[in-house]
Write a protein that holds these residues in place. Structure first.
Motif, PDB file in Angstrom:
ATOM      1  N   LYS A 196       2.753 -12.707   7.555  1.00 37.90           N
ATOM      2  CA  LYS A 196       1.555 -13.010   8.343  1.00 37.90           C
ATOM      3  C   LYS A 196       0.395 -13.694   7.683  1.00 37.90           C
ATOM      4  O   LYS A 196      -0.362 -14.249   8.292  1.00 37.90           O
ATOM      5  CB  LYS A 196       1.160 -11.808   9.198  1.00 37.90           C
ATOM      6  CG  LYS A 196       2.295 -11.198  10.244  1.00 37.90           C
ATOM      7  CD  LYS A 196       2.170 -12.429  11.531  1.00 37.90           C
ATOM      8  CE  LYS A 196       2.825 -11.924  12.694  1.00 37.90           C
ATOM      9  NZ  LYS A 196       2.843 -12.690  13.940  1.00 37.90           N
ATOM     10  N   GLN A 252      -3.679 -10.000  14.790  1.00 36.34           N
ATOM     11  CA  GLN A 252      -2.897 -11.211  14.736  1.00 36.34           C
ATOM     12  C   GLN A 252      -1.877 -10.830  13.599  1.00 36.34           C
ATOM     13  O   GLN A 252      -0.555 -11.466  13.558  1.00 36.34           O
ATOM     14  CB  GLN A 252      -3.619 -12.252  14.240  1.00 36.34           C
ATOM     15  CG  GLN A 252      -4.292 -13.006  15.306  1.00 36.34           C
ATOM     16  CD  GLN A 252      -5.070 -14.585  14.754  1.00 36.34           C
ATOM     17  OE1 GLN A 252      -5.914 -14.243  14.012  1.00 36.34           O
ATOM     18  NE2 GLN A 252      -4.483 -15.610  15.360  1.00 36.34           N
ATOM     19  N   TYR A 263      -0.729  -7.763  12.788  1.00 35.64           N
ATOM     20  CA  TYR A 263       0.052  -6.529  13.091  1.00 35.64           C
ATOM     21  C   TYR A 263       0.093  -6.570  14.751  1.00 35.64           C
ATOM     22  O   TYR A 263      -0.491  -5.626  15.348  1.00 35.64           O
ATOM     23  CB  TYR A 263      -0.329  -5.229  12.673  1.00 35.64           C
ATOM     24  CG  TYR A 263      -0.622  -5.124  11.252  1.00 35.64           C
ATOM     25  CD1 TYR A 263       0.507  -4.874  10.455  1.00 35.64           C
ATOM     26  CD2 TYR A 263      -1.709  -5.555  10.735  1.00 35.64           C
ATOM     27  CE1 TYR A 263       0.302  -4.677   8.986  1.00 35.64           C
ATOM     28  CE2 TYR A 263      -1.856  -5.556   9.181  1.00 35.64           C
ATOM     29  CZ  TYR A 263      -0.791  -4.825   8.361  1.00 35.64           C
ATOM     30  OH  TYR A 263      -0.998  -5.031   7.049  1.00 35.64           O
ATOM     31  N   PRO A 264       0.347  -7.646  15.456  1.00 38.58           N
ATOM     32  CA  PRO A 264       0.395  -7.867  16.719  1.00 38.58           C
ATOM     33  C   PRO A 264       1.093  -6.736  17.731  1.00 38.58           C
ATOM     34  O   PRO A 264       0.573  -6.315  18.737  1.00 38.58           O
ATOM     35  CB  PRO A 264       1.149  -9.016  17.016  1.00 38.58           C
ATOM     36  CG  PRO A 264       1.900  -9.391  15.952  1.00 38.58           C
ATOM     37  CD  PRO A 264       1.304  -8.661  14.949  1.00 38.58           C
ATOM     38  N   ASP A 265       2.121  -6.076  17.284  1.00 38.79           N
ATOM     39  CA  ASP A 265       2.622  -5.087  18.005  1.00 38.79           C
ATOM     40  C   ASP A 265       1.857  -3.693  18.044  1.00 38.79           C
ATOM     41  O   ASP A 265       1.910  -3.157  19.067  1.00 38.79           O
ATOM     42  CB  ASP A 265       4.166  -4.628  17.404  1.00 38.79           C
ATOM     43  CG  ASP A 265       5.134  -5.892  17.396  1.00 38.79           C
ATOM     44  OD1 ASP A 265       5.065  -6.672  18.252  1.00 38.79           O
ATOM     45  OD2 ASP A 265       6.008  -5.956  16.723  1.00 38.79           O
ATOM     46  N   GLU A 266       1.181  -3.420  16.986  1.00 35.39           N
ATOM     47  CA  GLU A 266       0.370  -2.155  16.881  1.00 35.39           C
ATOM     48  C   GLU A 266      -0.729  -2.493  17.223  1.00 35.39           C
ATOM     49  O   GLU A 266      -1.496  -1.506  17.810  1.00 35.39           O
ATOM     50  CB  GLU A 266       0.513  -1.379  15.459  1.00 35.39           C
ATOM     51  CG  GLU A 266       2.006  -1.299  14.957  1.00 35.39           C
ATOM     52  CD  GLU A 266       2.292  -0.760  13.695  1.00 35.39           C
ATOM     53  OE1 GLU A 266       2.592   0.423  13.314  1.00 35.39           O
ATOM     54  OE2 GLU A 266       1.741  -1.394  12.647  1.00 35.39           O
ATOM     55  N   HIS A 324      -2.723  -4.995  18.906  1.00 37.95           N
ATOM     56  CA  HIS A 324      -3.010  -5.897  20.204  1.00 37.95           C
ATOM     57  C   HIS A 324      -4.143  -5.486  20.872  1.00 37.95           C
ATOM     58  O   HIS A 324      -4.200  -4.176  21.057  1.00 37.95           O
ATOM     59  CB  HIS A 324      -1.814  -6.423  20.985  1.00 37.95           C
ATOM     60  CG  HIS A 324      -1.389  -5.071  21.709  1.00 37.95           C
ATOM     61  ND1 HIS A 324      -1.731  -4.647  22.825  1.00 37.95           N
ATOM     62  CD2 HIS A 324      -0.475  -4.445  21.544  1.00 37.95           C
ATOM     63  CE1 HIS A 324      -1.087  -3.590  23.259  1.00 37.95           C
ATOM     64  NE2 HIS A 324      -0.366  -3.534  22.405  1.00 37.95           N
ATOM     65  N   ARG A 365      -0.667   3.780  17.481  1.00 44.71           N
ATOM     66  CA  ARG A 365       0.125   2.710  17.049  1.00 44.71           C
ATOM     67  C   ARG A 365       1.675   2.926  17.150  1.00 44.71           C
ATOM     68  O   ARG A 365       2.472   1.822  16.750  1.00 44.71           O
ATOM     69  CB  ARG A 365      -0.432   2.050  15.928  1.00 44.71           C
ATOM     70  CG  ARG A 365      -0.157   3.039  14.817  1.00 44.71           C
ATOM     71  CD  ARG A 365      -0.653   2.561  13.363  1.00 44.71           C
ATOM     72  NE  ARG A 365      -0.396   3.313  12.244  1.00 44.71           N
ATOM     73  CZ  ARG A 365       0.595   3.449  11.577  1.00 44.71           C
ATOM     74  NH1 ARG A 365       1.542   2.379  12.075  1.00 44.71           N
ATOM     75  NH2 ARG A 365       0.759   4.090  10.337  1.00 44.71           N
ATOM     76  N   GLY A 366       2.347   3.967  17.452  1.00 39.04           N
ATOM     77  CA  GLY A 366       3.604   4.172  17.552  1.00 39.04           C
ATOM     78  C   GLY A 366       4.219   4.683  16.415  1.00 39.04           C
ATOM     79  O   GLY A 366       3.702   4.774  15.300  1.00 39.04           O
ATOM     80  N   SER A 371       8.713   5.087  15.017  1.00 32.91           N
ATOM     81  CA  SER A 371       9.792   5.157  15.314  1.00 32.91           C
ATOM     82  C   SER A 371      10.624   6.125  15.450  1.00 32.91           C
ATOM     83  O   SER A 371      11.454   6.469  16.251  1.00 32.91           O
ATOM     84  CB  SER A 371      10.281   3.952  14.184  1.00 32.91           C
ATOM     85  OG  SER A 371      10.259   4.410  13.082  1.00 32.91           O
ATOM     86  N   LYS A 380      14.623   4.351  11.001  1.00 34.70           N
ATOM     87  CA  LYS A 380      14.507   3.152  10.095  1.00 34.70           C
ATOM     88  C   LYS A 380      14.855   3.016   8.662  1.00 34.70           C
ATOM     89  O   LYS A 380      14.146   2.888   7.726  1.00 34.70           O
ATOM     90  CB  LYS A 380      13.411   2.174  10.282  1.00 34.70           C
ATOM     91  CG  LYS A 380      12.903   1.735  11.553  1.00 34.70           C
ATOM     92  CD  LYS A 380      11.494   0.966  11.784  1.00 34.70           C
ATOM     93  CE  LYS A 380      11.403   0.697  13.124  1.00 34.70           C
ATOM     94  NZ  LYS A 380      10.051  -0.078  13.232  1.00 34.70           N
TER      95      LYS A 380
END
Length: 763
Positions: A429, A590, A592-595, A597, A611-612, A614, A621
């Motif tokens: 990124k 930009q 870290y778009p998944d967390e 945005h 931000r989640g 897993s 993971k």
């Protein structure tokens, strides 16, 4: 000597209550806080207000009228002091003189007001301009090999400056980005990730409302994170059983009075917090948890033999875990005598804790540095996760693993790129968003940085806050070489010991505190922080700044970066980022778009944004793709075992302290006052050593490597305290000199400050 044992010191009141209000008032007066400081507190941890700079506890969606604790109030008063440390102060004192003052006296001088440059001829800091500071620091950094320079970050800097700090380091040419996590909770980031695939805790605030039991390990909420006490109180009141494992009996885990409850403050009685209190010996958590697990498995086998409902969750174990059979074999082959010896607990205590676990549908494991700051601290985390996995207590409501963070944004700094590990940096990124090719060699941890200071390979240091030279282990060896660095730069709010060990060229650059207005070209700026539940919150204040010459951390980082780099990358827009922090958040989104945005819009929602995680979703993971049962190789996490005349020292923070910031010399919640140069000792051990209360002793590290000097701290007053056998307690950072630099967690290299092998020498 009388055969009568000394009476252990103790605090006779509950945590919280009037004592907390009195403690706040005392520091308000001592800090010379302005009249408007209380109004500032009213906006703390609320939408539209600012986030506390003390611990990383969360901001609830529906805040109380007063959403701050004793610690947060003290930190705010300390930041907003009316005292000023001006350039004129330094005309009267040499740096060598100031080094002997101690941090309490240095910080009492108040807020730094103008940038300073060290003059080695006069041994004094002198007024300089921002332009001169940036230009000369940039020139100095260009002269050095980037890989010989360290960019350290304390945990207070917000996400925006932290993100840019990491970008600057990599654009300059290194990944030497250790932060205060290396000194405290890095074992979680490494150890927890290894076993569940997440480097942070899995719990949310709502889980504390639905758990049946909490296993609370190695953390003192009364001193280090008082805002959690309200949640623990609510849990205890509805019948949740809190099982405490901690060497010291801490008031915050025994009883609590809510300062916001008029009834409890007047005619009510304290709320009992602990259901059981197990005074485990230092490093004994692995053995203690082994005993609890042993009991749980025994109860499961008994239930099976009777045809009753099982205690374990075999479906969860089969579907979501790996390594269970090996762990089961370890449980069965480990005898109770060894478990009792290494834990310092009785079999009956551990079995009673196991009974609570077996009877509970939802269990949370909460822990602090008492579990992690050991040579085998990572295995301690593994054992706690083993216990939780037995009945599927990760990834469902009311259950999970919850490390309690210290600094308010120490977790968030790692999230946005402050890491020495290339694998954890957003390398692709950076290339895509910033056109930045980053170094491919891992940087160094704090311990490796200090090794570089000692051997001379580290030539430069930039410190984004903190008092690192005081916080580190092995003071004598580190301090003797610290001043040999070519360049030291300190971004700071107040004077501290680290600034008084200047390199050959050195600057102190004064910055805003979070509770002050951050006025830039586009107006008063928002910043953001991450709490220990992985929620992101906006923070802004309108408090007048301490000096018109102060700059924000973001502006200082951008100023140094612009002066250091050659300007060939047009995507590095340091002036634009200083002018408008929304542009920095756009970069974070930009990268870290998944967390992240829509970061700017979402961070000011009532509960911020999550931000989640897993592992909370039972997505593991890990190398196996499942949660890992681990087979501990030791029963005690201390790297050095028992020996004749040896004690194990746990370093502690006092009630009037946050990390290296000392607000006063009392420790109310332990019933101690007047001095920090003490050693807490079990009365029975005092009698065996023929020591009386008030005797003065030295502590000497009881292990060394060839060629190393003796590590000794002298002038310590003996104080009787209720501790496990052969256990001592004393204050951080005064006793850090006893911790060898090489005595650290095996995986994370976090200093093992909770079980240091020492011996007592009479002065």
């Amino acid at each position: 000597m009388s055969k009568r044992l000394a009476k252990p010191k103790q605090y006779k009141r509950a945590s919280g209550g009037w004592g907390s209000l009195e403690g706040m008032s005392k520091i308000e007066l001592s800090a010379k806080a302005p009249p408007g400081a209380m109004a500032t507190l009213a906006q703390m941890n609320k939408p539209g207000g600012y986030m506390c700079t003390s611990c990383a506890w969360t901001r609830p969606e529906d805040p109380h009228a007063f959403e701050f604790c004793e610690n947060g109030a003290k930190a705010t008063f300390w930041d907003l002091t009316t005292a000023r440390c001006t350039p004129e102060f330094f005309t009267q004192h040499t740096v060598s003189e100031l080094r002997g003052w101690g941090d309490y006296a240095l910080e009492k001088e108040g807020r730094l007001t103008e940038p300073l440059k060290y003059n080695p001829v006069t041994d004094k800091y002198e007024r300089t301009s921002w332009e001169q500071a940036f230009n000369e620091i940039g020139a100095g950094l260009r002269k050095l090999d980037p890989k010989s320079v360290t960019f350290y970050a304390s945990g207070k800097a917000a996400l925006e400056p932290s993100y840019l700090y990491a970008v600057f380091a990599r654009a300059y040419g290194h990944n030497n980005l250790p932060d205060s996590s290396n000194m405290c909770h890095e074992t979680t980031s490494v150890g927890l990730k290894k076993v569940i695939g997440s480097p942070v805790g899995t719990c949310q605030l709502e889980d504390l409302e639905h758990c049946d039991a909490i296993f609370y390990m190695g953390q003192n909420p009364g001193t280090n994170s008082p805002r959690i006490l309200k949640n623990l109180q609510s849990a205890a009141q509805r019948g949740c059983k809190i099982i405490v494992f901690n060497p010291l009996r801490e008031k915050g885990l025994i009883e609590f009075v809510d300062p916001q409850s008029p009834v409890q403050m007047t005619v009510g009685t304290p709320t009992k917090i602990d259901h059981m209190y197990c005074q485990v010996r230092p490093g004994g958590d692995i053995a203690a948890l082994m005993g609890v697990c042993k009991r749980v498995v025994e109860l499961d086998e008994l239930a099976q033999s009777k045809g009753e409902a099982r205690v374990l969750d075999p479906d969860f174990i089969a579907q979501h875990t790996h390594g269970f059979e090996a762990f089961l074999d370890k449980l069965r082959s480990t005898d109770w005598d060894a478990i009792e010896h290494e834990s310092g607990l009785t079999r009956a205590e551990m079995e009673a804790a196991g009974d609570v676990y077996a009877q509970s549908k939802a269990v949370i494991g909460i822990y602090g540095m008492g579990l992690t700051q050991h040579v085998h601290g990572s295995q301690g985390i593994g054992m706690l996760v083993n216990l939780l996995l037995l009945n599927g207590n990760i990834g469902r409501l009311g259950a999970g693993c919850s490390p309690i963070r210290g600094h308010s944004n120490v977790q968030g700094q790692r999230t946005v790129g402050i890491t020495e590990k290339v694998a954890l940096a957003p390398v692709e990124k950076y290339r895509e968003v910033l056109g930045l090719e980053t170094p491919q060699q891992d940087g160094h941890t704090t311990v490796e940085f200090l090794e570089g200071v000692i051997d001379g390979s580290n030539k430069g240091y930039v410190g984004l806050g903190g008092n690192l030279a005081k916080a580190v282990p092995d003071h004598e060896r580190v301090h003797a070489k610290w001043a040999d660095m070519e360049l030291t730069v300190h971004i700071a709010t107040k004077l501290n010991t680290t600034h008084c060990i200047p390199g050959k060229t050195s600057w102190v650059l004064p910055c805003l505190v979070r509770a002050e207005t951050d006025e830039q070209e586009s107006g008063n700026q928002w910043v953001s922080i991450e709490d220990s539940f992985s929620h992101i919150f906006g923070s802004r204040s309108d408090r007048k700044t301490a000096s018109p010459y102060l700059k924000s951390e973001t502006a200082i980082i951008c100023g140094i970066a612009k002066a250091t780099l050659d300007g060939s990358n047009p995507k590095l827009k340091w002036d634009e980022w200083t002018a408008d922090y929304d542009r920095i958040r756009h970069l974070i989104a930009q990268t870290y778009p998944d967390e992240f945005h829509d970061m700017t819009a979402r961070m000011n929602q009532a509960g911020g944004f999550f931000r989640g995680n897993s592992a909370r979703d039972r997505v593991w993971k890990t190398d196996s793709g499942k949660a890992e049962f681990t087979d501990p190789s030791v029963l005690n996490a201390c790297g050095i075992g028992d020996a004749e005349g040896r004690y194990h020292l746990a370093t502690l923070r006092s009630n009037d302290q946050f990390n290296t910031t000392v607000y006063g010399h009392d420790d109310r919640l332990r019933g101690l006052k007047g001095s920090r140069m003490i050693v807490m000792m079990r009365p029975e051990d005092m009698a065996a050593e023929r020591l009386r209360e008030g005797d003065i002793v030295s502590l000497v590290t009881d292990v060394s490597r060839d060629g190393e000097p003796e590590r000794r701290v002298s002038g310590l007053k003996v104080v009787p305290y209720q501790l496990p056998a052969r256990t001592l307690g004393g204050y951080f950072p005064e006793l850090n000199a006893l911790v060898p630099l090489w005595y650290h967690d095996k995986l994370s290299k976090t200093p093992a400050s909770k079980g240091v092998p020492v011996r007592i020498v009479r002065d």
